[in-house]
Design a protein around this motif. Structure first.
Motif, PDB file in Angstrom:
ATOM      1  N   ARG A 183       0.905  -0.939   0.195  1.00 22.25           N
ATOM      2  CA  ARG A 183       0.260  -0.034  -0.244  1.00 22.25           C
ATOM      3  C   ARG A 183       0.606   1.380   0.157  1.00 22.25           C
ATOM      4  O   ARG A 183       0.336   2.293  -0.625  1.00 22.25           O
ATOM      5  CB  ARG A 183      -0.690  -0.354   1.554  1.00 22.25           C
ATOM      6  CG  ARG A 183      -1.962  -1.081   1.296  1.00 22.25           C
ATOM      7  CD  ARG A 183      -3.477  -0.511   2.281  1.00 22.25           C
ATOM      8  NE  ARG A 183      -4.626  -1.820   2.280  1.00 22.25           N
ATOM      9  CZ  ARG A 183      -3.931  -2.933   3.375  1.00 22.25           C
ATOM     10  NH1 ARG A 183      -3.366  -2.821   4.137  1.00 22.25           N
ATOM     11  NH2 ARG A 183      -5.572  -3.745   3.125  1.00 22.25           N
ATOM     12  N   PHE A 219     -13.868  -0.688   3.109  1.00 23.35           N
ATOM     13  CA  PHE A 219     -13.083   0.525   2.582  1.00 23.35           C
ATOM     14  C   PHE A 219     -13.620   1.956   2.410  1.00 23.35           C
ATOM     15  O   PHE A 219     -14.024   2.680   2.482  1.00 23.35           O
ATOM     16  CB  PHE A 219     -12.562   0.383   1.124  1.00 23.35           C
ATOM     17  CG  PHE A 219     -12.143   1.034   0.954  1.00 23.35           C
ATOM     18  CD1 PHE A 219     -10.527   1.872   0.807  1.00 23.35           C
ATOM     19  CD2 PHE A 219     -12.782   2.381  -1.109  1.00 23.35           C
ATOM     20  CE1 PHE A 219      -9.282   2.935   0.842  1.00 23.35           C
ATOM     21  CE2 PHE A 219     -11.956   3.129  -1.267  1.00 23.35           C
ATOM     22  CZ  PHE A 219     -10.634   3.559  -0.955  1.00 23.35           C
ATOM     23  N   THR A 235      -6.759  -3.452   6.758  1.00 21.90           N
ATOM     24  CA  THR A 235      -7.580  -2.440   6.051  1.00 21.90           C
ATOM     25  C   THR A 235      -8.109  -0.871   5.881  1.00 21.90           C
ATOM     26  O   THR A 235      -8.311  -0.218   6.021  1.00 21.90           O
ATOM     27  CB  THR A 235      -8.076  -3.257   4.719  1.00 21.90           C
ATOM     28  OG1 THR A 235      -7.711  -3.742   5.016  1.00 21.90           O
ATOM     29  CG2 THR A 235      -8.606  -2.014   4.081  1.00 21.90           C
ATOM     30  N   GLU A 282      -6.337  -0.837  -3.953  1.00 22.78           N
ATOM     31  CA  GLU A 282      -6.966  -2.058  -2.795  1.00 22.78           C
ATOM     32  C   GLU A 282      -8.028  -3.358  -3.773  1.00 22.78           C
ATOM     33  O   GLU A 282      -7.430  -4.362  -3.390  1.00 22.78           O
ATOM     34  CB  GLU A 282      -7.354  -1.293  -2.443  1.00 22.78           C
ATOM     35  CG  GLU A 282      -8.286  -1.916  -0.933  1.00 22.78           C
ATOM     36  CD  GLU A 282      -6.624  -1.981  -0.207  1.00 22.78           C
ATOM     37  OE1 GLU A 282      -6.820  -3.047   0.438  1.00 22.78           O
ATOM     38  OE2 GLU A 282      -6.050  -1.235  -0.581  1.00 22.78           O
ATOM     39  N   ILE A 285     -13.243  -6.789   1.160  1.00 26.86           N
ATOM     40  CA  ILE A 285     -12.644  -5.208   0.559  1.00 26.86           C
ATOM     41  C   ILE A 285     -13.121  -4.176   0.565  1.00 26.86           C
ATOM     42  O   ILE A 285     -12.938  -2.873   0.695  1.00 26.86           O
ATOM     43  CB  ILE A 285     -11.270  -5.463   0.115  1.00 26.86           C
ATOM     44  CG1 ILE A 285     -10.312  -7.127   1.151  1.00 26.86           C
ATOM     45  CG2 ILE A 285      -9.951  -4.027   0.046  1.00 26.86           C
ATOM     46  CD1 ILE A 285      -9.394  -6.450   1.944  1.00 26.86           C
TER      47      ILE A 285
END
Lengths: 248, 734
Positions: free
Chosen positions: B163, B258, B207, B238, B254
């Motif tokens: 990341r 997010f 995350t 992502e 995810i």
């Protein structure tokens, strides 16, 4: 069993409402733990008013002669003057509410007139063939106004009885006078109701539905205050407007 | 098989397996040089196992071989795998795990080949785990459980490095993910994905933490569009990360985490920023709004606040237009329901908002509703003296009637379509219908309709929107006109000998607006024609009643003056009055009123058109600007104009529509609905009845109060009664 002063007071009230003797009256009150209101309800629910169901036997001839005594000289029915005399003889004012109860017994169709059938059948239903008997019965009749059920019947009866012939609704002025007479003492709200009606530009006659629903409304407001009024309920528009008027 | 004859002892057999098989594999795994097993070597080992397993007890060594298989694998792991990973961490650990796993797979593949026969009989008969599962569970027990948390944290650390832009070997992470999935069959045979969940939930948590921190910074530093831009960029990264490193099932999770962290939690803040939704709307930032839509459309209630903002924006814009109009009214003092500029402004606004919703919000139904609710509010308010229904109806009239500034057919069609979109939002479509009917009648009778096709097209559009009952009268009117023409033609052919050119339009009374008919006295030449027609009509039809609506008649009259002769096109009433002057040159007001049998209003209205208009045919005595009953009128014999044909102005128009008529119609409609419902329901509670009546009436929105008073009316007319016990319940009285 000796009674305390509050119980004695309640007993006296109960007897005056129901017209009962003290022994059975005490039974009603003790069964409801000396709650006057519940006892009165119980009394009416039990159908204890025997006198209404079975009128005393009467003499048809005596009744007929009474009718002739009050009959108008120009027609075959009792009219204005005859009714005044009738009232005087039984010891009431012509504007006394109790005359409405008597008219209901007579099942009179129109105010100010008793036909022969109405008078004779009515007297029979009252179980009276003499003026003195009727005079004695007046307190009983007056008590019927205290019974919610029979009061409602009388109230609803009055509408048709009081409206002008051939008209569907009750005249504005008459309606107001009758509300004062019938409800004025019991429901202080009536004075504001009348004030409201008189403040309006258009003084429409009162419909049967509005007349009948107003008693329900007065009872609810007396018991629960204005919170008892449900704005989404099926109240006549005039009553909705009245509540708005009270709130503003 | 020959060798079957010779019994193999356990230790002898095992020694061969160990030396010729297991040791060689380990040697290969450690040094990577392998002289491949030949078919012969391999089948020899297989045969040994086979024999050892098929010898008669007590020389049957199946069970011992199964145990020794397990031990060998455990030994391998302990001696060759554990040491490799024991002190490793982070990427190193992951790399080693990957290698070990690969070696383990190779090891197990060969072992399984040698010991195959165990799987067939011994495992089956004794319900044992087969060789592969046994091997895998040893690996799981000896390796995976021991360093699970170390692997997970290494994994997450690697993701974080990624990341932050340090490129890592994503295939490595993907392999670790695969190991977790495969080992999962051991952890929970019924739910193999469960073991992966350990890894996944940690990843999701990290995350969340990572982006929580990010969003906290960005939300304060960045403008709304910048924030959204960053979020979308991160989201794309992502998702690609998840795609490369994780199991496919994790991608959506995810994404949710997010979006929750980046958008959902901060949505109010984002929208309310100075550069938030209001700014975006006001500055037409289409791309940014579309981005906002993309990012919020997946959230449970993500679109609602935006839709609210859109509703508010549309209302504000609409109110702005209305305010301008009100300001104009205040200045002009004169107020006409005809205001094409205003309607145009509104129609353009509607177009603009529609394209906004399709461009930025993909025509999502939430936004369609937002647009509708905003317009319903805008369109159903009174603007000055006139309602929208009136203003829109006048606009329709303007489009449909003949005029000098005639637009092209396609433009008119387009305008009518836009108009109808506003019309759809009207709550009092009955008012619109009433005005439209009056205007249509005027257009048809005065022959001022520009195109029948346009009329029909508009009517059919209204029909689509409100149903056939809404438009049947309009259709009837147009139909009537055709029939009337045919009838008139036939009449003329049958009677060519009338003293004047006389046309009649016979119309169906119920389709047309109500016209007040005065019983005026007509000149003989008119009434003669009427008689002729009456006879003709009676002879050709049955059971028809003919009433003459003289107030709608049009007459062409020739007048002879000192300066020449002129043709006057005027109404029947006007013609009748002018006709009087053939007998006498001066009449008093009262005389005219009497002779014509006019009421004052009509009489004054007609006389005004002669003395106050541009072409003054009559002159009068008395006050200059007013007609009094004492006035007298005479022909202006020196009347002069340069036109041969003079169109006299018609007596001033009345209101566009009658409010009483509309409310009367409404009462009827409400009562009809109540009766219809009561008829089918017999008994119904008050609130249900009110709701059903409101639902049944589509052309206008009845007030509860109106419904109630209609119910009361029906009670007093004995159509319905209240329940004895519950006054909120009604019964139908048949």
């Amino acid at each position: 069993m000796s009674l305390n002063s509050r119980q004695r007071e309640k007993l006296a009230q109960f007897m005056s409402i129901t017209g009962m003797q003290d022994v059975p009256a005490k039974k009603f009150l003790t069964s409801k733990n000396w709650d006057l209101e519940l006892a009165v309800d119980e009394f009416y629910n039990s159908g204890a008013q025997v006198s209404r169901d079975q009128p005393a036997p009467t003499n048809q001839k005596k009744i007929d002669s009474l009718f002739t005594r009050y009959k108008s000289s120009t027609s075959a029915q009792i009219e204005g003057e005859g009714i005044e005399n009738f009232c005087r003889d039984i010891g009431i004012e012509p504007m006394d509410v109790v005359i409405l109860v008597i008219s209901k017994y007579f099942n009179a169709a129109t105010m100010g007139i008793y036909t022969k059938d109405e008078f004779c059948n009515g007297m029979k239903a009252l179980g009276c063939d003499e003026i003195s008997k009727l005079r004695q019965k007046i307190p009983d009749l007056r008590r019927e106004l205290n019974n919610p059920q029979s009061f409602k019947e009388i109230y609803n009866y009055v509408f048709a009885f009081s409206r002008d012939q051939g008209v569907r609704n009750l005249g504005f002025e008459t309606a107001i006078a009758l509300w004062r007479l019938l409800l004025g003492e019991k429901y202080p709200l009536v004075n504001r109701w009348i004030g409201f009606l008189e403040s309006r530009d258009k003084k429409h006659d009162i419909s049967k539905d509005t007349w009948e629903m107003f008693l329900d409304f007065a009872i609810i407001v007396e018991r629960e205050g204005l919170q008892g009024y449900d704005p989404s309920g099926a109240w006549p528009v005039l009553i909705d407007d009245f509540v708005e008027y009270l709130n503003s | 098989m020959q060798s079957a004859a010779k019994t193999i002892e356990l230790e002898d057999g095992w020694q061969r397996i160990q030396e010729e098989g297991i040791d060689r594999i380990i040697d290969y795994l450690e040094t990577s040089n392998l002289s491949n097993f030949s078919k012969k070597q391999y089948s020899e080992l297989y045969t040994i196992v086979y024999n050892m397993c098929t010898q008669r007890p007590p020389k049957n060594y199946s069970s011992q071989l199964y145990d020794r298989y397990s031990c060998s694998i455990k030994d391998y792991i302990q001696n060759h795998i554990r040491p490799r990973i024991i002190n490793k961490s982070d990427i190193g650990l992951l790399t080693e795990i990957q290698v070990c796993w690969k070696n383990q797979q190779i090891m197990m593949k060969w072992m399984k080949n040698f010991f195959q026969y165990l799987d067939r009989h011994h495992v089956n008969q004794n319900s044992l785990p087969n060789l592969t599962i046994r091997g895998l569970s040893i690996f799981y027990g000896e390796v995976v459980t021991q360093c699970k948390s170390k692997i997970i944290s290494a994994f997450i650390h690697a993701l974080e490095l990624d990341r932050n832009g340090e490129h890592i070997d994503r295939d490595l992470l993907k392999n670790v993910t695969d190991i977790f999935m495969k080992v999962g069959t051991i952890h929970k045979p019924n739910d193999p994905a469960d073991f992966y969940n350990f890894l996944e939930s940690s990843v999701l948590e990290s995350t969340r933490n990572f982006y929580e921190a990010k969003s906290r910074v960005w939300i304060t530093e960045d403008s709304c569009p910048d924030y959204l831009l960053k979020v979308e960029r991160c989201l794309i990264e992502e998702m690609s990360r998840a795609d490369h490193c994780l199991h496919p099932s994790s991608g959506q999770k995810i994404r949710s985490v997010f979006l929750d962290v980046m958008i959902n939690i901060h949505e109010t803040t984002i929208l309310e920023k100075e550069t938030g939704i209001a700014y975006l709307l006001n500055h037409h930032k289409t791309d940014d709004m579309h981005r906002l839509y993309r990012l919020t459309s997946e959230l449970a209630n993500g679109l609602q606040p935006i839709a609210q903002a859109v509703t508010k924006y549309i209302k504000e814009q609409g109110q702005g237009i209305i305010k301008q109009k009100l300001a104009k009214i205040a200045i002009d003092k004169k107020e006409s329901p005809e205001d094409p500029e205003f309607v145009n402004a509104f129609m353009n606004a509607q177009e603009k908002f529609k394209s906004l919703i399709s461009e930025c919000f993909q025509n999502n139904s939430i936004f369609q509703r937002a647009l509708n609710s905003a317009f319903e509010e805008l369109v159903n308010q009174k603007i000055g003296k006139h309602g929208f229904s009136e203003i829109l109806a006048c606009y329709a009239d303007r489009l449909l009637k003949k005029s000098s500034e005639r637009l092209r057919d396609e433009v008119i069609e387009e305008e009518l379509k836009k108009l109808l979109e506003l019309f759809e939002h009207l709550a009092d479509k009955d008012v619109f219908a009433e005005i439209y009917k009056n205007q249509l009648s005027k257009r048809l009778l005065n022959d001022t309709s520009a195109s029948e096709d346009a009329e029909k097209s508009f009517i059919s559009k209204m029909k689509m929107c409100c149903g056939a009952s809404y438009t049947c009268k309009f259709e009837g009117m147009i139909m009537d006109l055709h029939l009337a023409q045919e009838l008139d033609q036939a009449f003329k052919e049958s009677r060519p000998d009338l003293p004047i050119d006389f046309s009649v339009q016979v119309l169906t009374n119920s389709h047309w607006p109500y016209y007040k008919n005065h019983n005026v006295i007509l000149p003989v030449c008119f009434s003669d024609c009427i008689h002729v027609f009456n006879r003709y009509y009676a002879a050709n039809t049955q059971h028809r009643v003919l009433t003459w609506t003289n107030c709608l008649g049009i007459v062409t009259l020739t007048g002879y003056f000192d300066q020449g002769q002129y043709d006057f096109i005027c109404s029947t009433y006007q013609a009748c009055v002018l006709y009087l002057f053939n007998d006498k040159s001066t009449y008093t007001y009262t005389e005219i009123k009497q002779v014509m049998n006019f009421d004052d209003e009509t009489c004054k209205g007609v006389m005004k058109t002669f003395v106050f208009s541009k072409n003054k045919i009559l002159e009068k005595t008395g006050e200059e600007r007013k007609i009094n009953e004492t006035d007298s009128f005479s022909i202006r014999s020196n009347f002069k104009t340069n036109q041969k044909k003079v169109k006299l102005p018609l007596p001033s128009k009345e209101e566009n529509y009658s409010r009483e008529k509309v409310s009367e119609d409404r009462n009827l409609a409400i009562e009809a609905a109540v009766v219809r419902i009561m008829k089918s329901r017999k008994t119904i509670a008050h609130s249900n009845l009110v709701a059903e009546v409101a639902g049944m009436l589509s052309v206008f929105k009845p007030q509860v109060r109106d419904i109630k008073s209609r119910i009361e009316n029906l009670i007093s007319r004995d159509y319905i009664e209240r329940d004895n016990e519950d006054a909120n319940i009604y019964h139908y009285k048949a």
